[in-house]
Motif scaffolding. Structure first.
Motif, PDB file in Angstrom:
ATOM      1  N   LEU A 185      41.219  60.723  56.398  1.00  0.00           N
ATOM      2  CA  LEU A 185      40.589  59.754  57.290  1.00  0.00           C
ATOM      3  C   LEU A 185      39.210  59.458  56.743  1.00  0.00           C
ATOM      4  N   ARG A 186      38.730  58.294  57.038  1.00  0.00           N
ATOM      5  CA  ARG A 186      37.399  57.925  56.582  1.00  0.00           C
ATOM      6  C   ARG A 186      36.482  57.790  57.780  1.00  0.00           C
ATOM      7  N   GLY A 187      35.249  58.186  57.619  1.00  0.00           N
ATOM      8  CA  GLY A 187      34.261  58.020  58.680  1.00  0.00           C
ATOM      9  C   GLY A 187      33.809  56.573  58.770  1.00  0.00           C
ATOM     10  N   GLY A 188      33.007  56.283  59.736  1.00  0.00           N
ATOM     11  CA  GLY A 188      32.538  54.924  59.961  1.00  0.00           C
ATOM     12  C   GLY A 188      31.761  54.321  58.811  1.00  0.00           C
ATOM     13  N   ARG A 189      31.126  55.152  57.995  1.00  0.00           N
ATOM     14  CA  ARG A 189      30.346  54.621  56.868  1.00  0.00           C
ATOM     15  C   ARG A 189      31.224  53.887  55.864  1.00  0.00           C
ATOM     16  N   GLY A 190      32.448  54.369  55.676  1.00  0.00           N
ATOM     17  CA  GLY A 190      33.369  53.685  54.769  1.00  0.00           C
ATOM     18  C   GLY A 190      33.670  52.282  55.251  1.00  0.00           C
ATOM     19  N   HIS A 191      33.861  52.135  56.536  1.00  0.00           N
ATOM     20  CA  HIS A 191      34.108  50.817  57.101  1.00  0.00           C
ATOM     21  C   HIS A 191      32.843  49.967  57.025  1.00  0.00           C
ATOM     22  N   ALA A 192      31.715  50.588  57.252  1.00  0.00           N
ATOM     23  CA  ALA A 192      30.445  49.854  57.196  1.00  0.00           C
ATOM     24  C   ALA A 192      30.220  49.281  55.806  1.00  0.00           C
ATOM     25  N   GLU A 200      30.261  35.357  48.885  1.00  0.00           N
ATOM     26  CA  GLU A 200      30.140  34.029  49.487  1.00  0.00           C
ATOM     27  C   GLU A 200      31.407  33.189  49.381  1.00  0.00           C
ATOM     28  N   TRP A 201      32.299  33.495  48.458  1.00  0.00           N
ATOM     29  CA  TRP A 201      33.505  32.707  48.268  1.00  0.00           C
ATOM     30  C   TRP A 201      34.692  33.271  49.036  1.00  0.00           C
ATOM     31  N   VAL A 202      34.506  34.403  49.711  1.00  0.00           N
ATOM     32  CA  VAL A 202      35.558  34.992  50.541  1.00  0.00           C
ATOM     33  C   VAL A 202      35.427  34.382  51.931  1.00  0.00           C
ATOM     34  N   ASN A 203      36.455  33.691  52.367  1.00  0.00           N
ATOM     35  CA  ASN A 203      36.367  32.979  53.634  1.00  0.00           C
ATOM     36  C   ASN A 203      37.753  32.886  54.272  1.00  0.00           C
ATOM     37  N   GLY A 204      37.814  33.072  55.576  1.00  0.00           N
ATOM     38  CA  GLY A 204      39.072  32.965  56.295  1.00  0.00           C
ATOM     39  C   GLY A 204      40.018  34.122  56.031  1.00  0.00           C
ATOM     40  N   GLN A 205      39.476  35.299  55.778  1.00  0.00           N
ATOM     41  CA  GLN A 205      40.298  36.439  55.383  1.00  0.00           C
ATOM     42  C   GLN A 205      40.233  37.585  56.387  1.00  0.00           C
ATOM     43  N   VAL A 206      41.296  38.378  56.376  1.00  0.00           N
ATOM     44  CA  VAL A 206      41.314  39.658  57.080  1.00  0.00           C
ATOM     45  C   VAL A 206      41.066  40.709  56.008  1.00  0.00           C
ATOM     46  N   ILE A 207      39.948  41.400  56.099  1.00  0.00           N
ATOM     47  CA  ILE A 207      39.598  42.424  55.125  1.00  0.00           C
ATOM     48  C   ILE A 207      40.076  43.765  55.676  1.00  0.00           C
ATOM     49  N   ARG A 208      41.049  44.354  55.018  1.00  0.00           N
ATOM     50  CA  ARG A 208      41.600  45.633  55.476  1.00  0.00           C
ATOM     51  C   ARG A 208      40.825  46.776  54.833  1.00  0.00           C
ATOM     52  N   VAL A 209      40.128  47.520  55.654  1.00  0.00           N
ATOM     53  CA  VAL A 209      39.356  48.675  55.198  1.00  0.00           C
ATOM     54  C   VAL A 209      40.064  49.885  55.784  1.00  0.00           C
ATOM     55  N   ASN A 210      41.151  50.286  55.115  1.00  0.00           N
ATOM     56  CA  ASN A 210      42.012  51.301  55.725  1.00  0.00           C
ATOM     57  C   ASN A 210      42.603  52.300  54.731  1.00  0.00           C
ATOM     58  N   GLY A 211      42.094  52.341  53.528  1.00  0.00           N
ATOM     59  CA  GLY A 211      42.595  53.311  52.555  1.00  0.00           C
ATOM     60  C   GLY A 211      43.987  52.998  52.025  1.00  0.00           C
ATOM     61  N   GLY A 212      44.474  51.803  52.274  1.00  0.00           N
ATOM     62  CA  GLY A 212      45.787  51.419  51.771  1.00  0.00           C
ATOM     63  C   GLY A 212      46.921  51.516  52.767  1.00  0.00           C
TER      64      GLY A 212
END
Length: 79
Positions: A46-53, A65-77
């Protein structure tokens, strides 16, 4: 939202965090359930909140700046 903000140079993205090692996550969960969450993650932890931050912080950098309209998954895969 990204399309509605066209021309403003404002990006619209969201972050989808995985299981996070916080008091809220651990509350009411058995050790077996916590271990299961770790085992099903490709990083096997599991990752602590800092990884998500950090994932959110990237979105605030000029390099994103060119990333737009995306769902960024910060979940270790986790899928």
């Amino acid at each position: 939202m990204a399309k509605e903000l066209k021309g403003t140079r404002i990006t619209a993205n969201c972050v989808a965090p995985g299981a996070t090692a916080t008091d809220m996550f651990f509350s009411g969960k058995s050790e077996e359930r916590v271990e299961s969450a770790k085992a099903t993650n490709p990083m096997e932890r599991l990752r602590g909140g800092r990884g998500h931050a950090r994932g959110v912080g990237f979105r605030c950098a000029d390099a994103a700046e060119w990333v737009n309209g995306q769902v960024i998954r910060v979940n270790g895969g986790s899928v």
